[in-house]
Design an enzyme around this catalytic site. Sequence first.
Site, PDB file in Angstrom:
ATOM      1  N   LYS A 175       0.866  -1.179   0.000  1.00 52.52           N
ATOM      2  CA  LYS A 175       0.000   0.000   0.000  1.00 52.52           C
ATOM      3  C   LYS A 175       0.899   1.224   0.000  1.00 52.52           C
ATOM      4  O   LYS A 175       1.765   1.360   0.858  1.00 52.52           O
ATOM      5  CB  LYS A 175      -0.883  -0.018   1.253  1.00 52.52           C
ATOM      6  CG  LYS A 175      -1.884   1.122   1.322  1.00 52.52           C
ATOM      7  CD  LYS A 175      -2.734   1.031   2.569  1.00 52.52           C
ATOM      8  CE  LYS A 175      -2.078   1.609   3.787  1.00 52.52           C
ATOM      9  NZ  LYS A 175      -1.787   3.054   3.749  1.00 52.52           N
TER      10      LYS A 175
ATOM     11  N   LYS B 185      -6.957   7.942  -0.266  1.00 50.55           N
ATOM     12  CA  LYS B 185      -8.147   8.366   0.504  1.00 50.55           C
ATOM     13  C   LYS B 185      -8.863   9.494  -0.242  1.00 50.55           C
ATOM     14  O   LYS B 185      -9.056  10.601   0.269  1.00 50.55           O
ATOM     15  CB  LYS B 185      -7.759   8.791   1.913  1.00 50.55           C
ATOM     16  CG  LYS B 185      -7.235   7.622   2.746  1.00 50.55           C
ATOM     17  CD  LYS B 185      -7.121   7.934   4.201  1.00 50.55           C
ATOM     18  CE  LYS B 185      -6.583   6.775   4.996  1.00 50.55           C
ATOM     19  NZ  LYS B 185      -5.158   6.428   4.676  1.00 50.55           N
TER      20      LYS B 185
END
Length: 212
Positions: free
Chosen positions: A31, A60
Amino acid sequence: MAELLLALDVKGAEEAIRVSRACEGELDAIKIGYPLILSTGMGIVKELAKSNIPIIADFKVADIPNTNALICEEVFAAGCSGIITHVFCGSDSLQAIVDGAHDHGGRAFAVCEMSHPGALDFLSGANAERMAKMAKEAGADGIIAPATRPERTEILRSIIGNSMKIYSPGVGAQGAQPEDIKKYVDGIIVGRAIYESADPGKAAHEFRLRAL
Ligand code: 3DU
């Protein structure tokens, strides 16, 4: 059995490559987020993906549908295979990410409840449960839910069912242990406890075994 995702929040390509090479064979995905991308540019994705590991962009995302679609184009063109989005901008913004990911053969994950204490101000409770329902309705591939609050992640699992994934941050530096959360989730996300370790490969190996 939960997968192991490395949160590669290091700065600079050299450090990213050092840590990712040290962890080769121990990870199910890497990630990446703003710390790495702002220090290296998106070119690092192709470099990391050379070892055939899925790269998930934890941006995000929280914007209008058109901007979200444009972000997806760049993320997947760069070689990522997944993207993490916020849900609170609404169902149309969320849908743009899900569709943008799927149009590029990628996966979309929705942040429903965060792992840090401040999540209790907004990103928890009824809001999180509502966002889990929205993620399911939008056809997201999975959600992000906290390892630091397993009882909350269990509730979110009951909302989304077993066909969607749950990836869970908060293990290691934020205090949760793999054993606390592994039965509720498909993968644990570990950052500092691996990349700040003197031996990241060994640390990743140990987390992988503990997540089994
Ligand atoms: O605390 P760590 O160093 O293990 O890193 C956790 C990672 O997961 C980090 O990239 C952070 O941005 C991300 N994350 C959370 O910690 C909590 C969330 O709710 C969502 C993402």
